[in-house]
Design a protein around this motif. Structure first.
Motif, PDB file in Angstrom:
ATOM      1  N   SER A 214     -83.719 -18.350 -53.981  1.00  0.00           N
ATOM      2  CA  SER A 214     -83.946 -17.254 -53.034  1.00  0.00           C
ATOM      3  C   SER A 214     -85.097 -16.351 -53.467  1.00  0.00           C
ATOM      4  CB  SER A 214     -82.669 -16.409 -52.890  1.00  0.00           C
ATOM      5  OG  SER A 214     -82.286 -15.879 -54.158  1.00  0.00           O
ATOM      6  N   ILE A 215     -85.547 -16.506 -54.719  1.00  0.00           N
ATOM      7  CA  ILE A 215     -86.587 -15.637 -55.269  1.00  0.00           C
ATOM      8  C   ILE A 215     -87.796 -16.464 -55.693  1.00  0.00           C
ATOM      9  CG2 ILE A 215     -87.154 -13.981 -57.093  1.00  0.00           C
ATOM     10  CD1 ILE A 215     -85.188 -12.911 -55.057  1.00  0.00           C
ATOM     11  N   VAL A 216     -88.970 -15.992 -55.325  1.00  0.00           N
ATOM     12  CA  VAL A 216     -90.214 -16.629 -55.781  1.00  0.00           C
ATOM     13  C   VAL A 216     -90.549 -16.085 -57.166  1.00  0.00           C
ATOM     14  CG1 VAL A 216     -92.687 -16.908 -55.354  1.00  0.00           C
ATOM     15  CG2 VAL A 216     -91.085 -16.884 -53.426  1.00  0.00           C
ATOM     16  N   ASP A 217     -90.794 -16.975 -58.136  1.00  0.00           N
ATOM     17  CA  ASP A 217     -91.086 -16.511 -59.498  1.00  0.00           C
ATOM     18  C   ASP A 217     -92.511 -16.808 -59.950  1.00  0.00           C
ATOM     19  OD1 ASP A 217     -90.953 -19.240 -59.881  1.00  0.00           O
ATOM     20  OD2 ASP A 217     -89.018 -19.193 -60.895  1.00  0.00           O
ATOM     21  N   THR A 218     -93.320 -17.388 -59.056  1.00  0.00           N
ATOM     22  CA  THR A 218     -94.721 -17.680 -59.410  1.00  0.00           C
ATOM     23  C   THR A 218     -95.628 -17.323 -58.233  1.00  0.00           C
ATOM     24  OG1 THR A 218     -94.013 -19.525 -60.818  1.00  0.00           O
ATOM     25  CG2 THR A 218     -96.343 -19.426 -60.241  1.00  0.00           C
TER      26      THR A 218
END
Length: 402
Positions: A214-218
């Motif tokens: 659910s979260i973009v980390d890049t």
């Protein structure tokens, strides 16, 4: 006139002992050749790295977010706002979500090296791609989680014979409709498999769904001006620190920063190798001094006759110094020619040994002039002691020498 006559006399003495002269010059030849090839290789590697980074975009930054267990997260909307608030330093941003699934066409052909990435509608232009056929990703593709994709030139040719738009391709168990094909970044087919032309770009919202995240980390961020890379990096870091309050929760690095580090590493390696090669020049200088001492012993009677006829010490000194300098200069010239020949041969051999790699080994004028100057200088310095010995010979004792 004295210099020309002395130079001609030096050439005659060198020519009369050809084999001994060649062996004497060997250290100088090897040293100059090694320096030219090493410096040329360093220049070629630096230029090759710069070209590689230019294709990726020196004005880009990569942002990796780990979070470190924080209850707060930097959302996509927050990162977009960071760019909007820092337009003087930042111009564009795109989430970057990699999908590790295999790429399959019609259940038969498998493309194991194709990279699949979830990005936004701006990424194609950010990465310096152009659309060759069809269209790029659009905002509505992202918002509505559409299973559409844009593929690279290599995949379009290999899997669809150049007619990819409108066809389907599977990433793992998910089927995507191809809406666009990118223009190639490389003209070498051997460079394309697994490279920048062997890519699939899908909406990042779909990539998150496939990865069950659910979260973009890049993120990939484009700087407005690479001359303000430090300010751009600080703007992103400050925004992330405001969320996580922990510098270990994220990492931001720019391509220009990475390029500078690689150039420094290459320069250091080249400098060390050049110093090692310079040992050959030192050995060559010792060889010249040794052979000049032998020459003084062989020509003691000649020196005595010249001094008895009125030759001054400075004239004798000048003669032997010029002869030593000429010997080392000839060695330097041969080393330069050999260095350029080996550089040209290595430039042609690199693509044969390592397909897909191309490095132009070019030593540059400065390296050539410096190495030649050092070779001549070494000859003069190491030839001075034997020359001074010759100049100080007692003419009476010299005439008695057998």
């Amino acid at each position: 006139m004295l210099l020309i006559d002395t130079f001609i006399l030096a050439l005659k003495n060198i020519w009369s002992n050809k084999m001994r002269t060649i062996l004497t010059m060997l250290g100088i030849i090897i040293g100059v050749t090694a320096v030219i090839v090493i410096v040329g290789l360093g220049n070629g590697m630096t230029e090759s790295v710069r070209e590689s980074f230019s294709s990726m975009g020196i004005n880009s930054m990569s942002v990796s977010i780990w979070g470190r267990g924080s209850s707060r997260n930097a959302t996509v909307e927050y990162m977009y706002q960071v760019v909007e608030d820092n337009r003087q330093y930042l111009s564009a941003i795109s989430p970057n979500v990699q999908i590790g699934s295999q790429v399959v066409k019609e259940g038969r052909d498998v493309y194991r090296y194709t990279g699949v990435y979830g990005v936004n509608e701006d990424y194609i232009s950010m990465a310096n791609y152009t659309i060759a056929d069809g269209r790029g990703l659009q905002y509505m593709d992202i918002k509505e989680n559409k299973y559409v994709c844009v593929i690279g030139d290599y995949l379009a040719r290999e899997a669809f014979n150049g007619n990819a738009v409108g066809e389907d391709i599977k990433v793992g168990s998910y089927r995507f409709r191809i809406v666009g094909v990118l223009s190639p970044k490389s003209n070498d087919p051997e460079l394309q498999e697994g490279g920048e032309d062997d890519r699939i770009y899908v909406p990042y919202t779909v990539a998150l769904r496939i990865n069950q995240k659910s979260i973009v980390d890049t993120y990939t961020v484009i700087m407005a001006d690479e001359n303000y890379a430090n300010q751009a990096k600080a703007a992103v870091e400050n925004a992330l620190y405001a969320i996580y309050e922990d510098e270990d929760a994220y990492y931001v690095y720019s391509m220009s920063e990475l390029l500078e580090q690689m150039n420094q590493t290459i320069s250091m390696v080249v400098m060390v190798l050049t110093l090692i090669a310079g040992i050959s020049l030192l050995v060559g200088g010792i060889g010249i001094m040794n052979i000049m001492l032998v020459s003084v012993s062989e020509r003691t009677r000649e020196i005595g006759i010249r001094k008895a006829m009125g030759a001054r010490e400075t004239t004798i000194l000048f003669q032997f110094v010029v002869e030593a300098g000429t010997t080392s200069a000839l060695g330097g010239l041969i080393g330069i020619l050999l260095g350029y020949s080996l550089s040209a041969a290595a430039t042609a051999a690199v693509p044969l040994i390592m397909p897909g790699e191309a490095v132009t080994i070019n030593p540059g004028t400065t390296a050539v002039l410096v190495s030649f100057g050092i070779s001549v200088g070494i000859g003069v310095i190491f030839g001075f002691l034997p020359a001074r010995r010759a100049a100080r010979l007692n003419p009476i004792e010299a005439l008695r020498y057998e």
